[in-house]
Scaffold this active site. Structure first.
Site, PDB file in Angstrom:
ATOM      1  N   LYS A 100      75.815  44.349  69.652  1.00 44.09           N
ATOM      2  CA  LYS A 100      74.861  44.630  71.244  1.00 44.09           C
ATOM      3  C   LYS A 100      74.466  46.197  70.698  1.00 44.09           C
ATOM      4  O   LYS A 100      73.571  46.703  71.031  1.00 44.09           O
ATOM      5  CB  LYS A 100      75.175  44.014  71.994  1.00 44.09           C
ATOM      6  CG  LYS A 100      75.063  42.916  72.160  1.00 44.09           C
ATOM      7  CD  LYS A 100      73.625  41.855  72.616  1.00 44.09           C
ATOM      8  CE  LYS A 100      73.838  40.588  72.445  1.00 44.09           C
ATOM      9  NZ  LYS A 100      72.865  39.678  72.195  1.00 44.09           N
TER      10      LYS A 100
ATOM     11  N   LYS B 177      74.012  34.085  62.993  1.00 44.98           N
ATOM     12  CA  LYS B 177      73.436  33.347  64.682  1.00 44.98           C
ATOM     13  C   LYS B 177      72.256  32.716  64.809  1.00 44.98           C
ATOM     14  O   LYS B 177      71.654  33.522  64.748  1.00 44.98           O
ATOM     15  CB  LYS B 177      74.523  33.408  65.380  1.00 44.98           C
ATOM     16  CG  LYS B 177      74.604  32.437  66.907  1.00 44.98           C
ATOM     17  CD  LYS B 177      76.057  33.385  67.866  1.00 44.98           C
ATOM     18  CE  LYS B 177      74.660  34.430  68.335  1.00 44.98           C
ATOM     19  NZ  LYS B 177      74.918  34.323  70.243  1.00 44.98           N
TER      20      LYS B 177
ATOM     21  N   LYS C  82      68.501  33.614  70.572  1.00 44.92           N
ATOM     22  CA  LYS C  82      67.675  33.573  71.474  1.00 44.92           C
ATOM     23  C   LYS C  82      66.949  34.659  71.689  1.00 44.92           C
ATOM     24  O   LYS C  82      65.015  34.821  71.795  1.00 44.92           O
ATOM     25  CB  LYS C  82      67.526  33.205  73.096  1.00 44.92           C
ATOM     26  CG  LYS C  82      68.273  33.571  73.682  1.00 44.92           C
ATOM     27  CD  LYS C  82      68.280  33.007  75.024  1.00 44.92           C
ATOM     28  CE  LYS C  82      69.951  33.167  75.496  1.00 44.92           C
ATOM     29  NZ  LYS C  82      70.213  34.125  75.935  1.00 44.92           N
TER      30      LYS C  82
HETATM   31  P1  ATP Z   1      71.426  37.165  72.818  1.00 43.08           P
HETATM   32  O1  ATP Z   1      70.716  36.614  71.357  1.00 43.08           O
HETATM   33  O2  ATP Z   1      70.248  37.566  74.177  1.00 43.08           O
HETATM   34  O3  ATP Z   1      72.623  37.410  73.406  1.00 43.08           O
HETATM   35  P2  ATP Z   1      71.675  34.086  73.031  1.00 43.08           P
HETATM   36  O4  ATP Z   1      70.854  33.328  72.223  1.00 43.08           O
HETATM   37  O5  ATP Z   1      73.298  34.523  71.649  1.00 43.08           O
HETATM   38  O6  ATP Z   1      71.631  35.139  73.769  1.00 43.08           O
HETATM   39  P3  ATP Z   1      74.099  33.642  74.783  1.00 43.08           P
HETATM   40  O7  ATP Z   1      72.891  33.441  76.268  1.00 43.08           O
HETATM   41  O8  ATP Z   1      74.308  34.109  74.468  1.00 43.08           O
HETATM   42  O9  ATP Z   1      72.941  32.451  73.775  1.00 43.08           O
HETATM   43  O10 ATP Z   1      74.138  31.402  74.551  1.00 43.08           O
HETATM   44  C1  ATP Z   1      74.355  30.825  75.461  1.00 43.08           C
HETATM   45  C2  ATP Z   1      75.437  30.163  75.117  1.00 43.08           C
HETATM   46  O11 ATP Z   1      75.461  29.351  74.524  1.00 43.08           O
HETATM   47  C3  ATP Z   1      76.837  30.809  74.924  1.00 43.08           C
HETATM   48  O12 ATP Z   1      77.525  29.713  75.203  1.00 43.08           O
HETATM   49  C4  ATP Z   1      76.956  30.672  73.166  1.00 43.08           C
HETATM   50  O13 ATP Z   1      77.571  30.195  72.948  1.00 43.08           O
HETATM   51  C5  ATP Z   1      76.179  29.919  72.968  1.00 43.08           C
HETATM   52  N1  ATP Z   1      74.927  30.107  71.951  1.00 43.08           N
HETATM   53  C6  ATP Z   1      74.941  30.605  71.289  1.00 43.08           C
HETATM   54  N2  ATP Z   1      73.491  30.703  70.610  1.00 43.08           N
HETATM   55  C7  ATP Z   1      74.087  29.421  69.630  1.00 43.08           C
HETATM   56  C8  ATP Z   1      74.726  29.546  68.598  1.00 43.08           C
HETATM   57  N3  ATP Z   1      74.076  29.975  67.503  1.00 43.08           N
HETATM   58  N4  ATP Z   1      74.692  28.309  67.733  1.00 43.08           N
HETATM   59  C9  ATP Z   1      76.396  27.346  68.715  1.00 43.08           C
HETATM   60  N5  ATP Z   1      76.155  27.933  70.520  1.00 43.08           N
HETATM   61  C10 ATP Z   1      75.360  28.910  70.601  1.00 43.08           C
END
Ligand code: ATP
Ligand code: LTN
Length: 331
Positions: free
Chosen positions: A114, A196, A199
């Site tokens: 980040k 990954k 969102k």
């Molecule tokens: P940001 O982009 O704002 O960091 P994010 O999409 O990575 O957000 P988080 O809010 O960090 O999402 O994650 C929510 C939950 O979903 C966490 O438990 C995270 O480990 C899981 N998660 C997020 N993205 C994935 C993914 N691509 N595959 C599997 N699990 C995920």
């Protein structure tokens, strides 16, 4: 007395929920809900470690509650709440800041990622994010934390912080375990399968959101990046795109990798991608429809998060009182 074990997990309302957060986290929450006493939160305090537009943050927080419920979390059986409405989290967070080491925080992969992506805003909250997350978990004496692979390091640090505190003051905190799915712990972007699915990066077409319409989902899967071969088999190293699609298809249909390989033997990627898209459309359709219905009922949503915050706060206060006493604050 309810002797059931406890679960806590949360998601930042920093973007619309994705297929990644559903498969990596929420789907497991729903599957575990009956056997545990569960706390599921909207981690809005964590969301502001990256700059947010206030109106969007508010809208997404409410939409996220509707989506949690639509995914199958019954608010009568689970405590669903907004993190900022339970001030005990920040109160414990500060105490835990003082039991978390600079070196430990510096090693966190999410912080490094980040910071690289937000080089103009490497704020103190982004750095101490894991001690607040530790507070989220430890304040409920959680046994299990269902998250995707990327959050494992934070749960491990939570255990280290808890252990450090317990060594000084006696058994105050339960040590939590991460719960990470066997298939789908790390769903990758459909466009750049080395990264990954995330969102906060929805622009390049690599991300599918829970609220996407069927046409948008089909378009994303038809455009999904694969490789120059033609055979559907699992090889994460050399075939990251195809392997990712196989994981998604496996979760959506319940098929094993072997069954998927057989189903698509001799067929091209075109066929495969359409089938994965269709399976995801059907998996997400009831969630989207139900979430839209719930979101229209503002009074119901408000009742859910008000009652959720009250229940959460009641449970959290018990641990906070104990911690304040142990560290020497006047009662
Ligand atoms: P940001 O982009 O704002 O960091 P994010 O999409 O990575 O957000 P988080 O809010 O960090 O999402 O994650 C929510 C939950 O979903 C966490 O438990 C995270 O480990 C899981 N998660 C997020 N993205 C994935 C993914 N691509 N595959 C599997 N699990 C995920
Ligand atoms: N850091 C998590 C969100 C989160 C969380 C938590 C997850 C905040 N507090 C407590 C599990 C338990 C993320 O980025 N997905």
């Amino acid at each position: 007395m309810d002797e059931r074990k406890i679960i806590l997990s949360g998601i930042k309302p920093s973007g619309d929920l994705t297929l990644g957060s559903y498969i990596g986290a929420i789907k497991n929450w729903v599957e575990l809900a009956d056997q545990y006493d569960c706390f599921y939160m909207m981690a809005d305090l964590h969301a502001i470690t990256v700059r947010q537009v206030p109106a969007d943050l508010r809208r997404r927080t409410l939409a996220q509650i509707a989506q949690y419920i639509a995914c199958g979390l019954d608010p009568e059986k689970n405590t669903i709440f907004i993190q900022s409405q339970v001030p005990e989290h920040t109160q414990l967070g500060w105490v835990l800041d003082c039991y978390t080491m600079f070196g430990e925080l510096s090693r966190m992969t999410q912080f490094k990622d980040k910071s690289a992506k937000n080089a103009d805003n490497i704020n103190a909250g982004l750095f101490t994010y894991p001690s607040l997350m530790a507070a989220d978990i430890l304040i409920y004496q959680a046994d299990l934390v269902p998250v995707g692979e990327d959050q494992k390091q934070h749960v491990e640090l939570t255990r280290d912080i808890a252990h450090r505190f317990n060594t000084i003051y006696g058994d105050v905190f339960k040590l939590p375990e991460p719960f990470i799915p066997k298939v789908g712990a790390r769903i990758m972007s459909l466009q750049t399968p080395e990264n990954k699915m995330s969102k906060s990066e929805t622009d390049n077409g690599g991300c599918v959101c829970l609220m996407d319409k069927p046409e948008a989902i089909m378009k994303a899967f038809k455009r999904a990046v694969t490789d120059s071969e033609t055979s559907v088999h699992f090889d994460r190293e050399n075939k990251p795109g195809v392997s990712n699609l196989m994981q998604i298809y496996s979760v959506a249909t319940g098929s094993t990798f072997e069954q998927i390989q057989q189903e698509f033997a001799g067929k091209g990627y075109g066929d495969f991608k359409v089938k994965v898209g269709e399976a995801v459309v059907e998996m997400l359709r009831p969630i989207r429809e139900e979430a839209e219905r719930i979101l229209a009922d503002k009074a119901y949503l408000e009742k859910v998060y008000r009652e959720g915050a009250e229940k959460a706060s009641y449970a959290a206060r018990k641990t906070l009182r104990k911690v304040y006493k142990k560290v020497g604050f006047v009662q």
